[in-house]
Design an enzyme around this catalytic site. Structure first.
Site, PDB file in Angstrom:
ATOM      1  CG  ASP A   2      -0.273  -0.422   2.507  1.00 49.38           C
ATOM      2  OD1 ASP A   2       0.970  -0.430   2.563  1.00 49.38           O
ATOM      3  OD2 ASP A   2      -0.988  -0.729   3.477  1.00 49.38           O
ATOM      4  CG  ASN A   7      -8.841  -1.625  12.130  1.00 49.28           C
ATOM      5  OD1 ASN A   7      -7.903  -2.243  11.614  1.00 49.28           O
ATOM      6  ND2 ASN A   7      -9.342  -0.531  11.586  1.00 49.28           N
ATOM      7  CG  HIS A  32      -5.819  -2.201   8.898  1.00 50.40           C
ATOM      8  ND1 HIS A  32      -5.958  -1.101   9.709  1.00 50.40           N
ATOM      9  CD2 HIS A  32      -4.487  -2.278   8.634  1.00 50.40           C
ATOM     10  CE1 HIS A  32      -4.780  -0.561   9.925  1.00 50.40           C
ATOM     11  NE2 HIS A  32      -3.856  -1.258   9.287  1.00 50.40           N
ATOM     12  CD  GLU A  89      -8.658   0.935   7.768  1.00 52.22           C
ATOM     13  OE1 GLU A  89      -8.734  -0.002   8.597  1.00 52.22           O
ATOM     14  OE2 GLU A  89      -7.967   1.952   7.947  1.00 52.22           O
TER      15      GLU A  89
END
Ligand code: GLP
Length: 253
Positions: A67, A136, A138, A143
């Site tokens: 990314d 979380n 990801h 996400e």
């Protein structure tokens, strides 16, 4: 999926570097899928050391990163291109032109993402994908709540991710709100996956990823569907797995 529990960050890093080095030895023209963040940093340091001792040769290797922040160029110290250059690429003998990171300066998201998927396809896919995990759940910048079937795409970062990554920026306002990320499709098409996790803040996400339902709400849970995933996690990150008695199901020491 197999979990290797290790004592601490240092041991996780050494083992992860050994897996990456083995891939390079076994296939000198391998395509490595690389990740940023504090998690893989120790593994990269170890690889640099081994390379300096002439033990690992990266001359035939290509790499694709997961990314990049949209809007940041490679000379921006917070960009993932800069991170990879300064923490790994400049210190090993990988051919710079064969290291790929999504083009954060391409304003046209569709164009940037399509170009990146074409790069991965032309390289013949990823042999070994390294992954960290967000608190979380990801992976890359996929996400919670995103659909699973996407290729590289532009994401709006979750507020918790913006907060978590603010530590690398001067202020919260400077953290980009969007990023280009390889999608689940690209990640799952890697032939092997190595997921790394260190520290208690990752314990819940790791537990959900390994033992919870496979759901876009916990992006890393999709790794349960891949046939060749190794997880190297330290005691802190395994805390919840132990709490639930689940670690023994996956564990190899
Ligand atoms: C970032 C990256 C992820 C990384 C995650 C965890 O948002 N896009 O690829 O795995 O956060 O980062 P860290 O390893 O610093 O905990």
């Amino acid at each position: 999926m197999v979990l290797y529990e290790v004592k601490n960050y240092e041991e996780m890093s050494r083992k992860a570097a050994a897996v990456i080095a083995a891939q390079v030895v076994l296939k000198p023209d391998a395509v490595l899928g690389l990740a940023t963040g504090s998690t893989p940093l120790g593994a990269y340091e170890q690889l640099v050391k081994w390379h300096q001792k002439k033990e690992v040769d990266f001359s035939g290797i290509s790499s694709v990163n997961l990314d990049e922040y949209k809007g940041l160029g490679g000379d921006n110290r917070q960009s993932y291109r800069y991170f990879m250059d300064t923490n790994l690429f400049q210190h090993i003998n990988i051919e710079k032109s064969r290291t790929f990171v999504p083009d954060g300066l391409e304003p046209d998201s569709v164009k940037a993402c399509r170009a990146y998927d074409e790069v991965i396809e032309k390289l013949g896919g990823i042999d070994l994908q390294i992954l960290g995990i967000g608190a979380n759940g990801h992976i890359g910048f996929n996400e919670p709540g995103e659909s699973f079937e996407k290729g590289t795409h532009c994401v709006d970062l979750a507020e918790s991710t913006i907060q978590a990554n603010a530590r690398f920026f001067q202020s919260l306002d400077e953290v980009p709100r969007q990023a280009y990320t390889m999608g689940m499709k690209g990640i799952l098409s890697a032939r092997k996956i190595l997921l790394l996790a260190a520290g208690e803040p990752k314990a819940d996400a790791l537990y959900q990823a390994l033992c919870g339902p496979v759901t876009p709400q916990l992006p890393a849970s999709i790794l349960q569907l891949h046939r060749d995933v190794a997880v190297i996690a330290d005691q802190g990150a395994c805390a919840r797995l132990h709490g639930q008695g689940a670690a023994s199901y996956f564990l190899r020491r």
